[in-house]
Design a protein around this motif. Sequence first.
Motif, PDB file in Angstrom:
ATOM      1  N   GLU A 252       0.829  -1.204   0.000  1.00  0.00           N
ATOM      2  CA  GLU A 252       0.000   0.000   0.000  1.00  0.00           C
ATOM      3  C   GLU A 252       0.865   1.256   0.000  1.00  0.00           C
ATOM      4  N   GLY A 253       1.962   1.221   0.762  1.00  0.00           N
ATOM      5  CA  GLY A 253       2.874   2.359   0.784  1.00  0.00           C
ATOM      6  C   GLY A 253       3.518   2.601  -0.569  1.00  0.00           C
ATOM      7  N   TRP A 254       3.912   1.527  -1.231  1.00  0.00           N
ATOM      8  CA  TRP A 254       4.504   1.679  -2.560  1.00  0.00           C
ATOM      9  C   TRP A 254       3.511   2.291  -3.542  1.00  0.00           C
ATOM     10  N   LEU A 255       2.246   1.868  -3.457  1.00  0.00           N
ATOM     11  CA  LEU A 255       1.244   2.368  -4.401  1.00  0.00           C
ATOM     12  C   LEU A 255       0.960   3.859  -4.219  1.00  0.00           C
ATOM     13  N   GLU A 256       1.345   4.416  -3.092  1.00  0.00           N
ATOM     14  CA  GLU A 256       1.190   5.858  -2.898  1.00  0.00           C
ATOM     15  C   GLU A 256       2.230   6.653  -3.671  1.00  0.00           C
ATOM     16  N   THR A 257       3.359   6.001  -4.005  1.00  0.00           N
ATOM     17  CA  THR A 257       4.472   6.758  -4.596  1.00  0.00           C
ATOM     18  C   THR A 257       4.933   6.229  -5.945  1.00  0.00           C
ATOM     19  N   MET A 258       4.385   5.090  -6.398  1.00  0.00           N
ATOM     20  CA  MET A 258       4.859   4.527  -7.663  1.00  0.00           C
ATOM     21  C   MET A 258       3.725   3.851  -8.414  1.00  0.00           C
ATOM     22  N   PRO A 259       3.860   3.667  -9.720  1.00  0.00           N
ATOM     23  CA  PRO A 259       2.839   2.968 -10.498  1.00  0.00           C
ATOM     24  C   PRO A 259       2.716   1.509 -10.078  1.00  0.00           C
ATOM     25  N   ALA A 260       1.583   0.893 -10.462  1.00  0.00           N
ATOM     26  CA  ALA A 260       1.318  -0.493 -10.073  1.00  0.00           C
ATOM     27  C   ALA A 260       2.407  -1.441 -10.562  1.00  0.00           C
ATOM     28  N   LEU A 261       2.862  -1.291 -11.806  1.00  0.00           N
ATOM     29  CA  LEU A 261       3.881  -2.198 -12.340  1.00  0.00           C
ATOM     30  C   LEU A 261       5.190  -2.076 -11.564  1.00  0.00           C
ATOM     31  N   ALA A 262       5.535  -0.862 -11.158  1.00  0.00           N
ATOM     32  CA  ALA A 262       6.745  -0.680 -10.354  1.00  0.00           C
ATOM     33  C   ALA A 262       6.588  -1.329  -8.986  1.00  0.00           C
ATOM     34  N   ALA A 263       5.381  -1.252  -8.417  1.00  0.00           N
ATOM     35  CA  ALA A 263       5.127  -1.908  -7.130  1.00  0.00           C
ATOM     36  C   ALA A 263       5.237  -3.422  -7.262  1.00  0.00           C
ATOM     37  N   GLU A 264       4.758  -3.971  -8.367  1.00  0.00           N
ATOM     38  CA  GLU A 264       4.913  -5.406  -8.603  1.00  0.00           C
ATOM     39  C   GLU A 264       6.381  -5.788  -8.637  1.00  0.00           C
ATOM     40  N   ASP A 265       7.181  -5.022  -9.374  1.00  0.00           N
ATOM     41  CA  ASP A 265       8.614  -5.324  -9.464  1.00  0.00           C
ATOM     42  C   ASP A 265       9.283  -5.223  -8.095  1.00  0.00           C
TER      43      ASP A 265
END
Length: 396
Positions: A252-265
């Motif tokens: 959830e924290g990643w999704l606040e600052t990066m796109p979904a594909l970047a969060a997956e990576d």
Amino acid sequence: MAVEARAHAIEESRATHHLRIVRLSVADFRCYGEARIDADDRPIVLTGANGAGKTNLLEAISFLAPGRGLRRATLVEALRRQSPAGAAWAVSARIDGPAGEIVIGTGMDPEAGAASSRRIVRIDGRPAASQADLGGHLTLVWLTPQMDRLFLEGAGNRRRFLDRLVYGFHAGHAASLGAYEQAMRERSRLLKDDRWDASWLAALEEAMAGHAVAIAAARREVVGRLSAAGASATLADGPFPQADMALSGTVEGWLETMPALAAEDALKDRLAETRRLDAAIGGATEGPHRSDLAVRHRGKDMPAGQCSTGEQKALLIGIVLANARILAAERGAPPILLLDEVAAHLDRGRRAALFDEILALGAQAWLTGTDRELFADFGGRARFLGVEDARITDLG
């Protein structure tokens, strides 16, 4: 003026269609050998002594949605103890929804015997691929006395409560959760072997990451919408305190600052880095299975867990009603509400307000209680059924 504005807001969000159970049938479920209830547009109030079988009927309905029901029971635990050898329980319902009528059913696999752990699902008599398919036909939200400590106990119960709300907005959420958990279990089994298959591990971690981001994104969206609904000026002065809600978790924290594909990576990389640690603990140290839901009392600016018992109950009801209003406005029908002993710890004013909101929303609600007088404010606007020793009597 605030009361008038609030009433107008509820009327504006009133469902244009119904989502209701027209007929409920159970067989060999808990204390019931066989039972059938024909329902109409009114809320259904089940009254009777403790242990009479009221909650069992709500639990039967709860199995018509993805998951393990409101008691989180195994399939065998739900089987009637007096059932003959080889029996299997079943629950079915005729549903009248925005798309018309449909019959859905679920239960133990009758060919596998009493020890079966396999659940079967049928939609209009045809086998469904999985229980996740139920989410496309019936949206349920429930409150039980055990949930009165939701804000005080572990994060798992809060996640399950939130996911139940998410199902109403994202029919595929249950499938995403199931696929994520399956990939996580397979990864854990593979990590037990010192001779890891790196390519297979990478494939499982890629699947986990994709489903994890979908799960976290759906949760974040619904939490945001519920918090926005709670902030509505027209509803702020209502009988149920408004809730500020927030999700905490790595994804959830990643999704606040990066796109979904970047969060997956990012999650794939993290899972690869923690293989040794995860092998030692027998799980996964990162992912949406570790996220938590934080709730605050907006008016008092206080964490829900620090509020009084009555305020915590009222906060829960407020969240459920906000969820129902949004669904009624956007999808044409609110969810079906299963409210077990919900009136027992509310004062007279909040009980009456809850009943009025249920009726204004056009929601089918199934409520239980030991004392019929607690529901007197419904008057003739609800249907009353008496339950005694697994026998159901129409009380009008």
